[in-house]
Design an enzyme around this catalytic site. Structure first.
Site, PDB file in Angstrom:
ATOM      1  CG  ASN A  82      -4.330  -0.626 -12.476  1.00  0.00           C
ATOM      2  OD1 ASN A  82      -4.103  -0.824 -11.267  1.00  0.00           O
ATOM      3  ND2 ASN A  82      -3.710  -1.315 -13.424  1.00  0.00           N
TER       4      ASN A  82
ATOM      5  CG  ASP B 225      -2.291  -4.082 -16.914  1.00  0.00           C
ATOM      6  OD1 ASP B 225      -2.888  -3.571 -15.947  1.00  0.00           O
ATOM      7  OD2 ASP B 225      -1.580  -5.098 -16.805  1.00  0.00           O
TER       8      ASP B 225
ATOM      9  CD  GLU C 152      -6.534  -4.130 -24.699  1.00  0.00           C
ATOM     10  OE1 GLU C 152      -5.365  -4.268 -25.049  1.00  0.00           O
ATOM     11  OE2 GLU C 152      -7.295  -3.252 -25.156  1.00  0.00           O
TER      12      GLU C 152
ATOM     13  N   GLY D 145       0.796  -1.232   0.000  1.00  0.00           N
ATOM     14  CA  GLY D 145       0.000   0.000   0.000  1.00  0.00           C
ATOM     15  C   GLY D 145       0.823   1.272   0.000  1.00  0.00           C
ATOM     16  CB  SER D 146       4.251   2.222  -1.065  1.00  0.00           C
ATOM     17  OG  SER D 146       4.323   1.802  -2.400  1.00  0.00           O
ATOM     18  CG  ASN D 147       1.340   3.375  -5.780  1.00  0.00           C
ATOM     19  OD1 ASN D 147       1.714   4.436  -6.281  1.00  0.00           O
ATOM     20  ND2 ASN D 147       1.890   2.209  -6.078  1.00  0.00           N
TER      21      ASN D 147
ATOM     22  CB  ILE E 214      -8.050 -10.351 -13.781  1.00  0.00           C
ATOM     23  CG1 ILE E 214      -6.553 -10.325 -14.117  1.00  0.00           C
ATOM     24  CG2 ILE E 214      -8.896 -10.039 -15.014  1.00  0.00           C
ATOM     25  CD1 ILE E 214      -6.107 -11.339 -15.122  1.00  0.00           C
ATOM     26  CG  LEU E 215     -11.345  -5.774 -10.962  1.00  0.00           C
ATOM     27  CD1 LEU E 215     -11.164  -4.264 -11.031  1.00  0.00           C
ATOM     28  CD2 LEU E 215     -12.145  -6.170  -9.728  1.00  0.00           C
TER      29      LEU E 215
ATOM     30  CB  THR F 231     -11.159  -0.769 -20.802  1.00  0.00           C
ATOM     31  OG1 THR F 231      -9.863  -1.253 -21.179  1.00  0.00           O
ATOM     32  CG2 THR F 231     -11.208   0.752 -20.942  1.00  0.00           C
TER      33      THR F 231
HETATM   34  C1  GRF Z   1       3.002  -1.092  -7.709  1.00  0.00           C
HETATM   35  O1  GRF Z   1       4.210  -1.277  -8.390  1.00  0.00           O
HETATM   36  C2  GRF Z   1       1.862  -0.995  -8.675  1.00  0.00           C
HETATM   37  O2  GRF Z   1       2.215  -0.356  -9.863  1.00  0.00           O
HETATM   38  C3  GRF Z   1       1.583  -2.451  -8.953  1.00  0.00           C
HETATM   39  O3  GRF Z   1       1.712  -3.073  -7.702  1.00  0.00           O
HETATM   40  C4  GRF Z   1       2.633  -2.332  -6.900  1.00  0.00           C
HETATM   41  C5  GRF Z   1       1.900  -1.987  -5.640  1.00  0.00           C
HETATM   42  O4  GRF Z   1       2.719  -1.387  -4.696  1.00  0.00           O
HETATM   43  N1  GRF Z   1       0.289  -2.603  -9.578  1.00  0.00           N
HETATM   44  P1  GRF Z   1       2.097  -0.781  -3.368  1.00  0.00           P
HETATM   45  O5  GRF Z   1       1.211  -1.859  -2.737  1.00  0.00           O
HETATM   46  O6  GRF Z   1       1.316   0.441  -3.732  1.00  0.00           O
HETATM   47  O7  GRF Z   1       3.296  -0.480  -2.506  1.00  0.00           O
END
Ligand code: GRF
Length: 216
Positions: free
Chosen positions: A113, A151, A149, A18-20, A98-99, A147
């Site tokens: 995403n 990514d 497809e 969850g760093s993002n 995958i959804l 979408t």
């Molecule tokens: C990221 O590299 C993101 O692009 C990919 O999974 C990783 C998730 O990292 N889909 P985090 O959980 O946000 O640290």
């Protein structure tokens, strides 16, 4: 056109560290991003991002695939969970599932995403290894609308890093991740402010069609 509202809200789906998610939480604590993160949902009970959410006072929920007979029913339960929060957008932040088409179509134009490659290069997994194996000179990450497809939806923004002499997948991934933390809040900000929107497979920014992804 999405209304500019102070209460623009998101549900964020995660599977891992969850760093993002953290980058988004941090951005909401600055005046730059007006976003209410209504809930974080993980398909993995031990995802580190769940504690990050709780620490920030955000509802953190788990939905385990093992409790559902198939993908359709998991996604149906996920929709019900999301609907309770009535979010404006759904943000996939390292959500490693995958959804189904029915899920994606139900929320069409409202799911984004982040993917660790310069799409359309390297959709799917092991993007860093594949870039290195190809001898790519540049690599990076993309934020795109989701979408059917994998990514494959239209790209909002990309961030680039050079591939360095002697790079390994781990080092490259770490450098890309730093850029992910910049481009994701930027993309969400553009959507939350009403400047950027998805219309029938196209992206529109400030009233003009975006022909190429923005670059940071
Ligand atoms: C990221 O590299 C993101 O692009 C990919 O999974 C990783 C998730 O990292 N889909 P985090 O959980 O946000 O640290």
């Amino acid at each position: 056109m999405i209304d500019q509202r102070a209460d623009f809200s998101a549900v964020i789906l995660i599977s891992g560290d969850g760093s993002n998610l953290q980058a988004l939480i941090d951005a909401t604590e600055t005046p730059a991003l007006h976003l209410k993160i209504a809930a974080v949902i993980s398909n993995k009970p031990d995802a580190g991002g769940l504690s990050r959410a709780r620490q920030a006072g955000i509802d953190a929920l788990t939905l385990r695939p093992v409790d559902y007979p198939d993908r359709q029913q998991f996604d149906a339960a996920l929709s019900v969970m999301i609907d309770k929060y009535a979010p404006d957008i759904i943000v996939l932040a390292g959500f490693m599932r995958i959804l189904t088409s029915s899920f994606v179509n139900r929320f069409a134009g409202r799911i984004i995403n982040i993917h660790p490659s310069l799409l359309p290069k390297y959709p799917g997994l092991h993007t860093h290894q594949r870039a290195l194996a190809d001898g790519a000179r540049q690599h990076g990450c993309s934020v795109h609308f989701v979408t059917e497809e994998l990514d494959g939806g239209p790209c909002i923004v990309q961030g680039r890093v050079p591939v360095l002499e002697g790079d390994c997948a781990e080092h490259l991934a770490a450098r890309v991740l730093k850029i992910e933390h910049k481009i994701y809040p930027h993309a969400v900000k553009l959507i939350a402010s009403g400047r950027l929107e998805y219309r029938k497979g196209e992206i529109w920014l400030d009233g003009e069609r975006l022909m190429e992804p923005l670059q940071i």
